[in-house]
Design a protein around this motif. Structure first.
Motif, PDB file in Angstrom:
ATOM      1  N   SER A 233      90.339  61.143  98.353  1.00 45.10           N
ATOM      2  CA  SER A 233      90.755  60.677  97.033  1.00 45.10           C
ATOM      3  C   SER A 233      91.635  61.724  96.353  1.00 45.10           C
ATOM      4  O   SER A 233      91.409  62.929  96.491  1.00 45.10           O
ATOM      5  CB  SER A 233      89.520  60.402  96.175  1.00 45.10           C
ATOM      6  OG  SER A 233      89.902  60.136  94.839  1.00 45.10           O
ATOM      7  N   GLY A 234      92.605  61.271  95.608  1.00 47.17           N
ATOM      8  CA  GLY A 234      93.483  62.171  94.866  1.00 47.17           C
ATOM      9  C   GLY A 234      92.870  62.683  93.576  1.00 47.17           C
ATOM     10  O   GLY A 234      93.464  63.505  92.884  1.00 47.17           O
ATOM     11  N   LEU A 235      91.677  62.214  93.236  1.00 42.30           N
ATOM     12  CA  LEU A 235      91.025  62.639  91.993  1.00 42.30           C
ATOM     13  C   LEU A 235      90.697  64.135  92.017  1.00 42.30           C
ATOM     14  O   LEU A 235      90.401  64.698  93.066  1.00 42.30           O
ATOM     15  CB  LEU A 235      89.741  61.849  91.762  1.00 42.30           C
ATOM     16  CG  LEU A 235      89.897  60.343  91.545  1.00 42.30           C
ATOM     17  CD1 LEU A 235      88.534  59.682  91.463  1.00 42.30           C
ATOM     18  CD2 LEU A 235      90.703  60.068  90.291  1.00 42.30           C
ATOM     19  N   GLY A 236      90.737  64.740  90.849  1.00 41.61           N
ATOM     20  CA  GLY A 236      90.382  66.153  90.733  1.00 41.61           C
ATOM     21  C   GLY A 236      91.317  67.017  91.556  1.00 41.61           C
ATOM     22  O   GLY A 236      92.534  66.933  91.433  1.00 41.61           O
ATOM     23  N   ASN A 237      90.746  67.822  92.419  1.00 38.32           N
ATOM     24  CA  ASN A 237      91.554  68.698  93.290  1.00 38.32           C
ATOM     25  C   ASN A 237      91.776  68.061  94.663  1.00 38.32           C
ATOM     26  O   ASN A 237      91.852  68.747  95.670  1.00 38.32           O
ATOM     27  CB  ASN A 237      90.898  70.076  93.411  1.00 38.32           C
ATOM     28  CG  ASN A 237      89.509  70.015  94.010  1.00 38.32           C
ATOM     29  OD1 ASN A 237      88.916  68.948  94.098  1.00 38.32           O
ATOM     30  ND2 ASN A 237      88.970  71.152  94.398  1.00 38.32           N
ATOM     31  N   GLY A 238      91.916  66.743  94.681  1.00 36.80           N
ATOM     32  CA  GLY A 238      92.073  65.993  95.923  1.00 36.80           C
ATOM     33  C   GLY A 238      93.250  66.419  96.779  1.00 36.80           C
ATOM     34  O   GLY A 238      93.151  66.463  98.005  1.00 36.80           O
ATOM     35  N   GLN A 239      94.386  66.749  96.160  1.00 34.14           N
ATOM     36  CA  GLN A 239      95.558  67.165  96.943  1.00 34.14           C
ATOM     37  C   GLN A 239      95.295  68.472  97.678  1.00 34.14           C
ATOM     38  O   GLN A 239      95.711  68.641  98.829  1.00 34.14           O
ATOM     39  CB  GLN A 239      96.787  67.301  96.034  1.00 34.14           C
ATOM     40  CG  GLN A 239      97.335  65.971  95.566  1.00 34.14           C
ATOM     41  CD  GLN A 239      97.741  65.065  96.718  1.00 34.14           C
ATOM     42  OE1 GLN A 239      98.311  65.493  97.707  1.00 34.14           O
ATOM     43  NE2 GLN A 239      97.424  63.786  96.591  1.00 34.14           N
TER      44      GLN A 239
ATOM     45  N   ARG B  81      84.084  65.515  99.592  1.00 33.64           N
ATOM     46  CA  ARG B  81      83.247  65.115  98.454  1.00 33.64           C
ATOM     47  C   ARG B  81      82.610  63.781  98.837  1.00 33.64           C
ATOM     48  O   ARG B  81      83.276  62.742  98.836  1.00 33.64           O
ATOM     49  CB  ARG B  81      84.111  64.996  97.201  1.00 33.64           C
ATOM     50  CG  ARG B  81      84.784  66.336  96.855  1.00 33.64           C
ATOM     51  CD  ARG B  81      85.928  66.179  95.910  1.00 33.64           C
ATOM     52  NE  ARG B  81      86.999  65.393  96.570  1.00 33.64           N
ATOM     53  CZ  ARG B  81      88.090  64.971  95.938  1.00 33.64           C
ATOM     54  NH1 ARG B  81      88.279  65.236  94.676  1.00 33.64           N
ATOM     55  NH2 ARG B  81      89.004  64.274  96.596  1.00 33.64           N
TER      56      ARG B  81
ATOM     57  N   ILE C 281      83.316  60.365  97.117  1.00 37.50           N
ATOM     58  CA  ILE C 281      84.630  59.729  96.982  1.00 37.50           C
ATOM     59  C   ILE C 281      85.542  59.880  98.202  1.00 37.50           C
ATOM     60  O   ILE C 281      86.576  59.230  98.276  1.00 37.50           O
ATOM     61  CB  ILE C 281      85.378  60.223  95.722  1.00 37.50           C
ATOM     62  CG1 ILE C 281      85.557  61.731  95.723  1.00 37.50           C
ATOM     63  CG2 ILE C 281      84.694  59.751  94.465  1.00 37.50           C
ATOM     64  CD1 ILE C 281      86.402  62.248  94.562  1.00 37.50           C
ATOM     65  N   ASP C 282      85.212  60.737  99.150  1.00 32.07           N
ATOM     66  CA  ASP C 282      86.019  60.943 100.356  1.00 32.07           C
ATOM     67  C   ASP C 282      85.282  60.393 101.573  1.00 32.07           C
ATOM     68  O   ASP C 282      84.060  60.228 101.541  1.00 32.07           O
ATOM     69  CB  ASP C 282      86.291  62.434 100.591  1.00 32.07           C
ATOM     70  CG  ASP C 282      87.046  63.085  99.436  1.00 32.07           C
ATOM     71  OD1 ASP C 282      87.852  62.405  98.776  1.00 32.07           O
ATOM     72  OD2 ASP C 282      86.824  64.281  99.198  1.00 32.07           O
TER      73      ASP C 282
END
Length: 92
Positions: free
Chosen positions: A10-16, A59, A62-63
């Motif tokens: 997921s791109g949420l938070g520090n996802g990148q 995570r 979400i991942d």
């Protein structure tokens, strides 16, 4: 054994940042074939190391990571549609 690994970060938070680290870990063990997809021959011991490294980053709420296992690549029947990337030497 032969495996195909796919992940969805997921791109949420520090996802990148996590996505980049997951990519580098997977590339240490397997061949990158498309976006979030890797494949290749790997030992049971290497799978344990790979899982351990990924579990520190993923995570779990979400991942996701999925590993498809086969005794040998010859037991996989692959079909390819669409744009063919010449870097995908494992396909044909």
């Amino acid at each position: 054994m032969y495996v195909v690994l796919v992940y969805d970060i997921s791109g949420l938070g520090n996802g990148q940042k996590i996505l980049g680290k997951v990519f580098k870990i997977c590339k240490k063990y397997l061949t990158h074939i498309q976006n979030s997809v890797f494949e290749g021959e790997i030992t049971e011991g290497q799978i344990v190391k790979l899982k351990s490294e990924l579990n520190k980053l993923i995570r779990k709420n979400i991942d996701s990571v999925i590993i498809f296992k086969s005794r040998n690549e010859k037991w996989l029947d692959k079909e390819f549609w669409g744009k063919k990337d010449d870097a995908l030497s494992n396909f044909f």
